[in-house]
Structure formats: C-alpha cells, structure tokens
Design a protein around this motif. Structure first.
Motif, short mmCIF file in Angstrom:
data_model
loop_
_atom_site.label_atom_id
_atom_site.label_comp_id
_atom_site.label_asym_id
_atom_site.label_seq_id
_atom_site.Cartn_x
_atom_site.Cartn_y
_atom_site.Cartn_z
N PHE A 92 0.88 -1.16 0.00
CA PHE A 92 0.00 0.00 0.00
C PHE A 92 0.92 1.21 0.00
CE2 PHE A 92 -3.20 2.91 1.96
CZ PHE A 92 -4.24 2.66 1.08
N HIS A 93 0.48 2.31 -0.54
CA HIS A 93 1.41 3.41 -0.76
C HIS A 93 1.16 4.64 0.11
CE1 HIS A 93 2.96 0.99 -3.93
NE2 HIS A 93 1.78 0.95 -4.52
N ASP A 94 0.32 4.50 1.11
CA ASP A 94 0.05 5.61 2.02
C ASP A 94 0.02 5.10 3.45
OD1 ASP A 94 -0.74 8.19 0.42
OD2 ASP A 94 -1.73 6.52 -0.61
N GLY A 95 0.49 5.93 4.36
CA GLY A 95 0.43 5.59 5.77
C GLY A 95 0.21 6.85 6.58
N ALA A 119 9.13 6.12 11.78
CA ALA A 119 8.00 6.17 10.85
C ALA A 119 8.48 6.54 9.45
CB ALA A 119 6.97 7.18 11.34
N LYS A 120 9.39 7.51 9.36
CA LYS A 120 9.90 7.92 8.04
C LYS A 120 10.72 6.81 7.39
CE LYS A 120 11.95 11.72 9.24
NZ LYS A 120 12.67 13.02 9.18
N LEU A 121 11.47 6.07 8.19
CA LEU A 121 12.25 4.95 7.65
C LEU A 121 11.32 3.90 7.04
CD1 LEU A 121 14.95 3.46 7.26
CD2 LEU A 121 14.63 2.50 9.56
N LEU A 131 3.20 9.89 3.90
CA LEU A 131 3.12 9.60 5.33
C LEU A 131 2.55 10.86 5.95
CD1 LEU A 131 3.64 7.99 7.92
CD2 LEU A 131 5.95 8.99 7.96
N THR A 132 1.36 10.78 6.51
CA THR A 132 0.67 11.97 6.98
C THR A 132 0.40 11.91 8.48
OG1 THR A 132 -1.49 10.99 6.47
CG2 THR A 132 -0.46 12.34 4.75
N GLY A 150 10.35 17.22 8.74
CA GLY A 150 10.22 17.31 7.29
C GLY A 150 8.81 17.22 6.76
N PHE A 151 7.80 17.19 7.64
CA PHE A 151 6.41 17.18 7.20
C PHE A 151 6.02 18.59 6.74
CE2 PHE A 151 6.70 13.35 9.54
CZ PHE A 151 5.60 12.55 9.28
N THR A 152 5.23 18.67 5.68
CA THR A 152 4.78 19.96 5.15
C THR A 152 3.26 19.94 5.01
OG1 THR A 152 5.09 19.19 2.87
CG2 THR A 152 6.93 20.37 3.89
#
Length: 201
Positions: A92-95, A119-121, A131-132, A150-152
């Motif tokens: 799956f491509h979102d977390g 989480a980022k790893l 990753l939200t 690094g979250f925007t």
C-alpha cells in the motif's frame, strides 16, 4: 541517554492505552464540540488490539505498527502507525501517524524525533507516496515536531458548526454480532487527530 525504537511488546499495552485515553480526554475537554464523549472507547481500543494481530488475525507477542522508544529499558514514548506499516501487510502506498506520545520525564530529549524517524524509515523502505499526520489547530508543539521532521502542509480542515459537544458515535449490531461504528469516518479522522500536545524538543 540512548533512545532505542523497536516493535512494542505486549507488556506495554495497558500503559500505552491509558496514556492514549488521557490524551483523548484532554483534547475533548479543550474542544468538546469536535470529540464525542464515547470517541475513545469506540475508536481506540480496537486500533491497539489490532496492533497485536498479524495479517491473518493471529495474536502476536509484539506489534509491527506500534513502536516504542525506550531508554535503558524504560518506556519513554510510543508511536502508532496505520496498519499498512506492518511488514506482513499487503503493498500500500500511504500511511499515517495515528498517535504519538512522549512520557513524563522524557520530554525535551528528542524522543519524538526518534519515533518519527522510525516512521519515516518505514515510509521510505516501503516506498510510500505519503506519510501523513493530523495536528489540531493550536497544537503548536506537535506542529513544530512534525515540521522539524520534514512534514509539510498537505491540506487544511475548516469547520463550521455550533460550539456544543459532539453527539456520541452510534453503533449498530450487524447479523454477525460484532459491533462497529456507523460513523467509521470518525475513527479514521479522529484517531489521526490525537497527537500528543506535550511533545517537546
């Protein structure tokens, strides 16, 4: 101080769920119109219980989407990621970060940073597109933590409605006998909302 982040062993489950319940109540007391009284019991215990099941629904001794930070064997904090973070989950491509918490005595020691690095790893290793995390308005400490990691900005939720307490989430009894929330969207949105407000650098 040497922080290690690893899959959560089952022995920490009671302490973690108690911390999560306290956080949920603190959020609800500040913004009662946004949090139904029964939000925690309907939404969160299943998330933590499911964290200790494998993809086939079998119990596990440690979680693969709930991680703990420890300092010399002492629980310093935890991060709960969406189910897709699990190694045995389908591609799956979102977390998302569903919950993050740093315990008293460990704040200001970069425990939150270490948890988000995990989480980022996972997101990078799994090749996720996103990753939200959701941070409630006014939660500047959590916003600072995520931005430092690094979250925007991806979106903003604007609300119109009365400043009265949200009504309880209704449940129904399907034929199989298992309860589930009718407003399942509450779980998806509000689980991501409970990000610990006392995280500090």
């Amino acid at each position: 101080m040497s922080i290690t982040v690893s899959p959560c062993p089952r022995r920490y489950l009671d302490v973690i769920t108690a911390a999560n319940m306290k956080t949920c109540e603190e959020h609800r007391s500040r913004q009662p119109y946004a949090f139904p009284e029964n939000l925690w019991e309907v939404s969160f215990p299943p998330e933590f219980s499911n964290a200790f099941l494998d993809a086939k629904g079998e119990p596990t001794s440690e979680s693969h989407n709930l991680f703990v930070a420890e300092d010399a064997g002492e629980l310093a904090g935890y991060i709960l990621l969406s189910w897709w973070a699990r190694e045995d989950a389908p591609d799956f491509h979102d977390g998302c970060v569903l919950d993050i918490h740093v315990f008293d005595g460990f704040r200001g020691k970069k425990v939150g940073d270490a948890l988000l690095n995990k989480a980022k790893l996972i997101a990078d290793t799994r090749g996720w597109d996103n990753l939200t995390a959701q941070v409630w308005a006014g939660n500047t400490q959590s916003e600072t933590l995520f931005r430092r990691a690094g979250f925007t900005d991806q979106s903003k939720t604007l609300r119109y409605g009365p400043n009265t307490q949200a009504r309880p989430i209704q449940t129904v009894q399907p034929k199989g006998g298992t309860q589930f929330p009718v407003a399942k969207i509450w779980a998806a949105i509000l689980i991501t909302a409970v990000v610990w407000t006392l995280l500090r650098r």
